[in-house]
Write a protein that holds these residues in place. Structure first.
Motif, PDB file in Angstrom:
ATOM      1  N   ARG A  88       0.816  -1.212   0.000  1.00 48.92           N
ATOM      2  CA  ARG A  88       0.000   0.000   0.000  1.00 48.92           C
ATOM      3  C   ARG A  88       0.850   1.264   0.000  1.00 48.92           C
ATOM      4  O   ARG A  88       0.559   2.227  -0.717  1.00 48.92           O
ATOM      5  CB  ARG A  88      -0.934  -0.012   1.216  1.00 48.92           C
ATOM      6  N   PHE A  89       1.914   1.288   0.791  1.00 48.11           N
ATOM      7  CA  PHE A  89       2.697   2.512   0.966  1.00 48.11           C
ATOM      8  C   PHE A  89       4.017   2.516   0.204  1.00 48.11           C
ATOM      9  O   PHE A  89       4.637   3.571   0.049  1.00 48.11           O
ATOM     10  CB  PHE A  89       2.950   2.761   2.457  1.00 48.11           C
ATOM     11  N   GLY A  90       4.469   1.378  -0.242  1.00 44.81           N
ATOM     12  CA  GLY A  90       5.677   1.336  -1.068  1.00 44.81           C
ATOM     13  C   GLY A  90       6.965   1.306  -0.283  1.00 44.81           C
ATOM     14  O   GLY A  90       7.805   0.436  -0.497  1.00 44.81           O
ATOM     15  N   THR A  91       7.167   2.256   0.630  1.00 43.49           N
ATOM     16  CA  THR A  91       8.372   2.294   1.450  1.00 43.49           C
ATOM     17  C   THR A  91       7.983   2.551   2.903  1.00 43.49           C
ATOM     18  O   THR A  91       6.936   3.129   3.199  1.00 43.49           O
ATOM     19  CB  THR A  91       9.335   3.419   1.013  1.00 43.49           C
ATOM     20  N   GLU A  92       8.844   2.130   3.799  1.00 39.35           N
ATOM     21  CA  GLU A  92       8.614   2.360   5.226  1.00 39.35           C
ATOM     22  C   GLU A  92       8.581   3.856   5.529  1.00 39.35           C
ATOM     23  O   GLU A  92       7.758   4.325   6.330  1.00 39.35           O
ATOM     24  CB  GLU A  92       9.709   1.673   6.043  1.00 39.35           C
ATOM     25  N   GLU A  93       9.437   4.614   4.881  1.00 35.83           N
ATOM     26  CA  GLU A  93       9.478   6.063   5.086  1.00 35.83           C
ATOM     27  C   GLU A  93       8.150   6.707   4.689  1.00 35.83           C
ATOM     28  O   GLU A  93       7.612   7.566   5.409  1.00 35.83           O
ATOM     29  CB  GLU A  93      10.626   6.683   4.278  1.00 35.83           C
ATOM     30  N   ASN A  94       7.620   6.304   3.552  1.00 31.62           N
ATOM     31  CA  ASN A  94       6.343   6.848   3.103  1.00 31.62           C
ATOM     32  C   ASN A  94       5.222   6.488   4.078  1.00 31.62           C
ATOM     33  O   ASN A  94       4.324   7.304   4.349  1.00 31.62           O
ATOM     34  CB  ASN A  94       6.005   6.324   1.709  1.00 31.62           C
ATOM     35  N   PHE A  95       5.259   5.287   4.625  1.00 32.27           N
ATOM     36  CA  PHE A  95       4.273   4.861   5.613  1.00 32.27           C
ATOM     37  C   PHE A  95       4.332   5.755   6.854  1.00 32.27           C
ATOM     38  O   PHE A  95       3.300   6.237   7.344  1.00 32.27           O
ATOM     39  CB  PHE A  95       4.520   3.399   5.980  1.00 32.27           C
ATOM     40  N   PHE A  96       5.539   6.011   7.380  1.00 35.30           N
ATOM     41  CA  PHE A  96       5.684   6.852   8.571  1.00 35.30           C
ATOM     42  C   PHE A  96       5.168   8.266   8.334  1.00 35.30           C
ATOM     43  O   PHE A  96       4.638   8.910   9.240  1.00 35.30           O
ATOM     44  CB  PHE A  96       7.145   6.899   9.022  1.00 35.30           C
ATOM     45  N   HIS A  97       5.327   8.757   7.103  1.00 39.93           N
ATOM     46  CA  HIS A  97       4.861  10.107   6.793  1.00 39.93           C
ATOM     47  C   HIS A  97       3.331  10.215   6.768  1.00 39.93           C
ATOM     48  O   HIS A  97       2.791  11.319   6.731  1.00 39.93           O
ATOM     49  CB  HIS A  97       5.433  10.560   5.445  1.00 39.93           C
ATOM     50  N   GLN A  98       2.652   9.069   6.786  1.00 41.43           N
ATOM     51  CA  GLN A  98       1.184   9.070   6.812  1.00 41.43           C
ATOM     52  C   GLN A  98       0.621   9.067   8.233  1.00 41.43           C
ATOM     53  O   GLN A  98      -0.601   9.105   8.411  1.00 41.43           O
ATOM     54  CB  GLN A  98       0.658   7.838   6.067  1.00 41.43           C
ATOM     55  N   LEU A  99       1.470   9.026   9.237  1.00 34.76           N
ATOM     56  CA  LEU A  99       1.020   8.987  10.633  1.00 34.76           C
ATOM     57  C   LEU A  99       0.909  10.417  11.169  1.00 34.76           C
ATOM     58  O   LEU A  99       1.912  11.134  11.221  1.00 34.76           O
ATOM     59  CB  LEU A  99       2.004   8.179  11.484  1.00 34.76           C
ATOM     60  N   PRO A 100      -0.267  10.862  11.593  1.00 31.45           N
ATOM     61  CA  PRO A 100      -0.436  12.248  12.037  1.00 31.45           C
ATOM     62  C   PRO A 100       0.336  12.594  13.309  1.00 31.45           C
ATOM     63  O   PRO A 100       0.799  13.712  13.476  1.00 31.45           O
ATOM     64  CB  PRO A 100      -1.948  12.357  12.279  1.00 31.45           C
ATOM     65  N   LEU A 101       0.491  11.621  14.229  1.00 29.89           N
ATOM     66  CA  LEU A 101       1.171  11.867  15.500  1.00 29.89           C
ATOM     67  C   LEU A 101       2.240  10.787  15.699  1.00 29.89           C
ATOM     68  O   LEU A 101       2.172   9.969  16.620  1.00 29.89           O
ATOM     69  CB  LEU A 101       0.168  11.842  16.654  1.00 29.89           C
ATOM     70  N   PRO A 102       3.277  10.775  14.846  1.00 27.30           N
ATOM     71  CA  PRO A 102       4.203   9.631  14.804  1.00 27.30           C
ATOM     72  C   PRO A 102       5.036   9.417  16.058  1.00 27.30           C
ATOM     73  O   PRO A 102       5.381   8.283  16.368  1.00 27.30           O
ATOM     74  CB  PRO A 102       5.101   9.959  13.603  1.00 27.30           C
ATOM     75  N   GLU A 103       5.348  10.486  16.786  1.00 30.82           N
ATOM     76  CA  GLU A 103       6.221  10.345  17.951  1.00 30.82           C
ATOM     77  C   GLU A 103       5.449  10.169  19.254  1.00 30.82           C
ATOM     78  O   GLU A 103       6.036  10.190  20.328  1.00 30.82           O
ATOM     79  CB  GLU A 103       7.143  11.575  18.051  1.00 30.82           C
ATOM     80  N   ARG A 104       4.149  10.023  19.180  1.00 32.80           N
ATOM     81  CA  ARG A 104       3.322   9.835  20.382  1.00 32.80           C
ATOM     82  C   ARG A 104       2.832   8.382  20.455  1.00 32.80           C
ATOM     83  O   ARG A 104       2.836   7.660  19.466  1.00 32.80           O
ATOM     84  CB  ARG A 104       2.090  10.741  20.371  1.00 32.80           C
ATOM     85  N   LEU A 105       2.387   7.982  21.636  1.00 35.88           N
ATOM     86  CA  LEU A 105       1.634   6.739  21.763  1.00 35.88           C
ATOM     87  C   LEU A 105       0.218   7.059  21.319  1.00 35.88           C
ATOM     88  O   LEU A 105      -0.648   7.413  22.116  1.00 35.88           O
ATOM     89  CB  LEU A 105       1.666   6.229  23.206  1.00 35.88           C
ATOM     90  N   SER A 106       0.003   6.987  20.032  1.00 37.29           N
ATOM     91  CA  SER A 106      -1.258   7.420  19.444  1.00 37.29           C
ATOM     92  C   SER A 106      -1.832   6.311  18.578  1.00 37.29           C
ATOM     93  O   SER A 106      -1.216   5.258  18.387  1.00 37.29           O
ATOM     94  CB  SER A 106      -1.044   8.685  18.606  1.00 37.29           C
TER      95      SER A 106
END
Length: 418
Positions: A88-106
């Protein structure tokens, strides 16, 4: 970027469970959190609804068990294990960029409408305070006083359930938890239930919510509103610019401020959203951490395929039915649904109330029909259920069960608990 768009369009239908970020509950540090301490309470709270039990267990372990430091860590674990997410996302980096609050326990809990997500929200909020895992909880919803009042009523009722509280270990019983609004000074051991307006208005919730504390657990009801203006741009998720029809500006502004509030406040280190519609336009949220879809609920018979439109017509046409006859047909269907889908507890008491919605063509019509239905229901209650009181007293009681709501130029009348 073009390749990514082309690839996403090729994925026409997702199996939602394949795109859920599964929480490994075996990674729980039992020195930090033990679900067994609250297992009996949760079982009593949810009854036979095992999916609510699973949601509460997984989210509590995710938040407090020391399993993960952030949604990015959970996402990385799932990305490596699930081919569907990779495709779906192609790369792990692209997947992380889709997370609105990536550095939180969210993350987002997807529970189909009608499956009781308010019970899960309550359990996470209240048990987190009772166990001393956090000092303050904000339950934040859209700019709807109906949703806010409904949650507050549900929380107040559940907090005072002796038969539930008796299932807790002795050390957790009797702890005073305050149920507050933005009109109250917010202190420790408090649950604050508010809508998004309280976040950015002068004298609102933020004046004291974050004072003298290091973090606040935030739970977002109907969180799709906050996600609705996120878009992928500049290799990351950003809020779109304010635009659209004049009538939608106020609502869109609320939604943008909601997400901005979450992203910019460093004391919100833990955030769980809840929704029955986990989509931004046609895109499934990337940070779903629990999934109980309409398909799941229907198959397990927790929600039914109910005819949502009741036709109040005869073979000869509408003119053959009076307005009271039409109301009688609607009420009959309402009472049948109440008996069929009550989900009674061990004592035989109904756990859920049905809702019947009338959609009217304009404001004037909705106001007229609302008043007509109130008076019809009052007559019905006096005749068939022997409701005591004068005609005006009975009408006043029934008026509390019928709500007339204005929404973007048309009205929906909602009749509950008849």
């Amino acid at each position: 970027m073009a390749k990514r768009q082309k690839r996403q369009k090729a994925i026409k239908r997702l199996n939602l469970s394949d795109h859920t970020l599964d929480i490994n509950i075996r990674r729980c540090n039992y020195n930090k959190f033990s679900f067994s301490d609250i297992e009996e309470y949760v079982s009593e709270l949810v009854g036979s609804r095992d999916y609510q039990y699973d949601a509460i267990k997984q989210i509590m372990i995710y938040l407090w068990g020391g399993s993960y430091k952030s949604i990015a860590e959970l996402g990385r674990e799932n990305y490596k294990q699930k081919l569907q997410i990779q495709q779906r996302f192609g790369t792990e980096e692209n997947f992380f960029h889709q997370l609105p609050l990536p550095e939180r326990l969210s993350g987002v809990v997807h529970m189909a409408t009608g499956t009781g997500k308010s019970y899960v929200i309550f359990a996470i909020a209240w048990l987190s305070l009772v166990m001393g895992l956090t000092k303050r909880v904000l339950v934040l919803g859209p700019a709807s006083t109906i949703i806010e009042q409904g949650l507050r009523k549900k929380f107040k009722e559940l907090i005072n359930k002796r038969e539930f509280n008796s299932k807790l270990p002795q050390r957790y019983r009797g702890k005073a938890i305050n149920l507050l609004t933005d009109n109250d000074p917010i202190e420790d051991d408090s649950i604050v239930i508010e809508n998004i307006n309280a976040v950015y208005t002068f004298g609102g919730v933020t004046d004291t919510l974050f004072k003298n504390t290091d973090e606040v657990l935030v739970l977002g009801d109907e969180i799709h509103h906050a996600y609705s203006h996120l878009k992928y741009a500049d290799n990351r998720l950003v809020l779109d610019k304010e635009e659209g029809p004049e009538g939608k500006k106020s609502e869109a502004r609320d939604e943008r401020l909601w997400m901005r509030f979450l992203q910019e406040n460093s004391k919100i280190t833990r955030h769980i959203g809840f929704t029955g519609t986990p989509y931004n336009k046609d895109e499934y949220f990337a940070d779903i951490i629990y999934n109980y879809s309409i398909k799941d609920a229907t198959e397990e018979k927790y929600i039914k395929k109910i005819n949502s439109i009741i036709r109040t017509e005869t073979d000869e046409g509408n003119d053959r039915l009076t307005i009271d006859q039409r109301f009688e047909m609607v009420l009959k269907n309402h009472l049948e649904n109440r008996n069929k889908y009550a989900y009674r507890n061990h004592a035989g008491k109904r756990r859920l109330k049905p809702i019947t919605i009338f959609i009217c063509p304009n404001i004037k019509n909705a106001q007229k029909r609302s008043e007509e239905f109130i008076r019809f229901l009052a007559r019905y209650k006096k005749k068939h259920q022997d409701m005591q009181g004068t005609d005006s007293e009975v009408v006043d009681k029934i008026r509390k069960k019928v709500i007339c709501v204005v929404k973007q130029g048309f009205q929906i009348r909602i009749q509950t608990g008849a």
